[in-house]
Design an enzyme around this catalytic site. Structure first.
Site, short mmCIF file in Angstrom:
data_model
loop_
_atom_site.label_atom_id
_atom_site.label_comp_id
_atom_site.label_asym_id
_atom_site.label_seq_id
_atom_site.Cartn_x
_atom_site.Cartn_y
_atom_site.Cartn_z
N HIS A 20 0.87 -1.19 0.00
CA HIS A 20 0.00 0.00 0.00
C HIS A 20 0.90 1.23 0.00
O HIS A 20 1.57 1.51 0.99
CB HIS A 20 -0.92 -0.01 1.23
CG HIS A 20 -1.88 -1.16 1.21
ND1 HIS A 20 -3.11 -1.09 0.58
CD2 HIS A 20 -1.79 -2.40 1.72
CE1 HIS A 20 -3.74 -2.25 0.73
NE2 HIS A 20 -2.94 -3.08 1.40
N ASP A 262 2.19 -6.78 2.59
CA ASP A 262 0.98 -5.99 2.90
C ASP A 262 1.38 -4.71 3.64
O ASP A 262 0.68 -4.26 4.56
CB ASP A 262 -0.03 -6.81 3.72
CG ASP A 262 -1.40 -6.13 3.80
OD1 ASP A 262 -1.65 -5.19 3.01
OD2 ASP A 262 -2.21 -6.52 4.66
N GLY A 280 -3.30 -2.42 9.94
CA GLY A 280 -2.17 -2.50 9.03
C GLY A 280 -0.86 -2.15 9.71
O GLY A 280 -0.83 -1.47 10.73
#
Ligand code: DOR
Ligand code: ZN
Ligand code: ZN
Length: 380
Positions: A20, A262, A280
């Site tokens: 991300h 991730d 996250g």
């Protein structure tokens, strides 16, 4: 180019199919440049950028922005994954052909899992024709809060996290669709013992299913939330010891194809109270030390680690990735598996610092990252 690298490991540079980058739209958390700097410090030279940006990568314009910014920075390959559905709303498919033409290498609605089975089936069939890999976040978020994780720490603390069956059910659904259609599907960040067992079963049947694991799910259990609080909050959540043990077995036996970070940066203000915190963790600089701890503990060989972090993700994407083909411009990582260091304000290159490993001693350090034959990171 001559490097002195005694006692070090030289490997094809790592490929992270799940990052991300928060750019465009949330650059107070990260941008393409800070993500790339952090990535090359972690030994990666290829990143697949998730489409949950603002605006999302659901059209060629945003895909081209990501690619062009990545090329301008020039530190590593930045390859966008397009959204499967417009606005990542799970209702209407995006224009896969246009996304492919703009340079997308994969499709996913990560963060908002695609739960509509009919839409998923059509997506798999269309994407196969275009040679795009469909990836899906492994949880059905509609099952998120209607059920409880009985007896789990998060349950006892009154935190509503997605229960484990939200993962098992969606993983089974995606495996069945892949098996019935013959279309590849890549399941993102598997974390439950049952879901890896389901994937193992469907792989044996010959379904073209692949999957990845987030290194933190191999390292921590739900107990980590007691010591690290919001920094240990992630989707899918950290699970129990029996899940972690099943993941370790699955990385060793080939059920799990890739380690993918991730990498999910969030601002400190978004990581205060566990119950309100965004899920996250940053992970580009901590993936190698975690993976090396698995090698040291005898769960996997060094060779297998390189397959998980480099060869397999490159193959899934159909790119050369970190390969060392004679005559090609090499993407190479050189690391010292024994060198100790700490991730702190001096060494961190991400704009965010949300990881339970912040300030902790890590073992295994990248000394050089070489991208297209040039040293893009060195620490000697
Ligand atoms: O923990 C997560 N964070 N899981 C996701 O699926 C999305 C990601 C994010 O974008 O922050
Ligand atoms: Zn996800
Ligand atoms: Zn993600």
């Amino acid at each position: 180019l001559v490097l002195h690298v005694e006692g070090c490991v030289v490997a094809p540079a790592f490929v992270d199919i799940h990052v991300h980058m928060r750019d465009p739209g949330q650059t107070y958390k990260e941008d393409i440049e800070t993500a790339c700097r952090s990535a090359v410090a972690g030994g990666f030279t290829t990143l697949v950028c998730m489409p949950n940006t603002e605006p999302p990568i659901d059209n060629p314009h945003v895909a081209r922005y990501v690619i062009q910014k990545g090329e301008k920075i020039g530190l590593c390959n930045v390859l966008p994954a397009g959204a499967i559905t417009k606005g990542r709303k799970g209702k209407e498919l995006t224009d896969f052909y246009a996304l492919k033409m703009a340079g997308c290498v994969a499709l996913t609605d990560d963060g908002s899992p695609l739960t509509d089975s009919l839409l998923m089936k059509r997506a798999l069939q269309l994407a196969k024709q275009l040679g795009l890999l469909v990836m899906n976040h492994c949880e059905d978020d509609k099952l998120a809060y209607g059920s409880i994780n009985e007896g789990s720490i998060s349950d006892l603390l009154g935190l509503s996290v997605r229960p484990v069956e939200a993962e098992d059910i969606l993983v089974a659904r995606d495996c069945i669709l892949s098996y019935r259609t013959g279309c590849p599907v890549h399941i993102q960040h598997v974390s439950s013992a049952l879901s890896v067992e389901i994937i193992r079963f469907f792989k044996k049947l010959g379904a073209p299913v692949s999957c990845e694991v987030n290194p933190y799910h191999l390292l921590f259990t739900e107990k980590e939330i007691l010591s690290s609080g919001a920094d240990a909050k992630v989707n899918p959540p950290l699970r129990r010891e029996e899940d972690r043990a099943a993941l370790l077995e699955a990385v060793a036996d080939g059920t799990i194809d890739c380690i993918a970070t991730d990498h999910a940066p969030h601002h400190t203000s978004e990581k205060e109270l566990v119950s309100f915190a965004l899920p996250g963790m940053i992970g580009l600089q901590t993936a190698l030390p975690i993976a090396l701890s698995l090698v040291r503990e005898g769960h996997i060989t060094m060779q297998r680690m390189v397959e998980l972090m480099s060869c397999n993700p490159a193959r899934l994407l159909g790119i050369e990735g970190g390969s060392l083909r004679p005559g090609s411009e090499a993407n190479v990582v050189v690391f010292d598996p024994e060198r100790e260091w700490t991730l702190d304000q001096h060494t961190n290159l991400s704009r965010s610092k949300n990881t339970p490993l912040w300030g902790k001693k890590l073992k295994g350090k990248v000394l050089y990252t070489i991208y297209r034959g040039k040293v893009v990171y060195s620490d000697v």
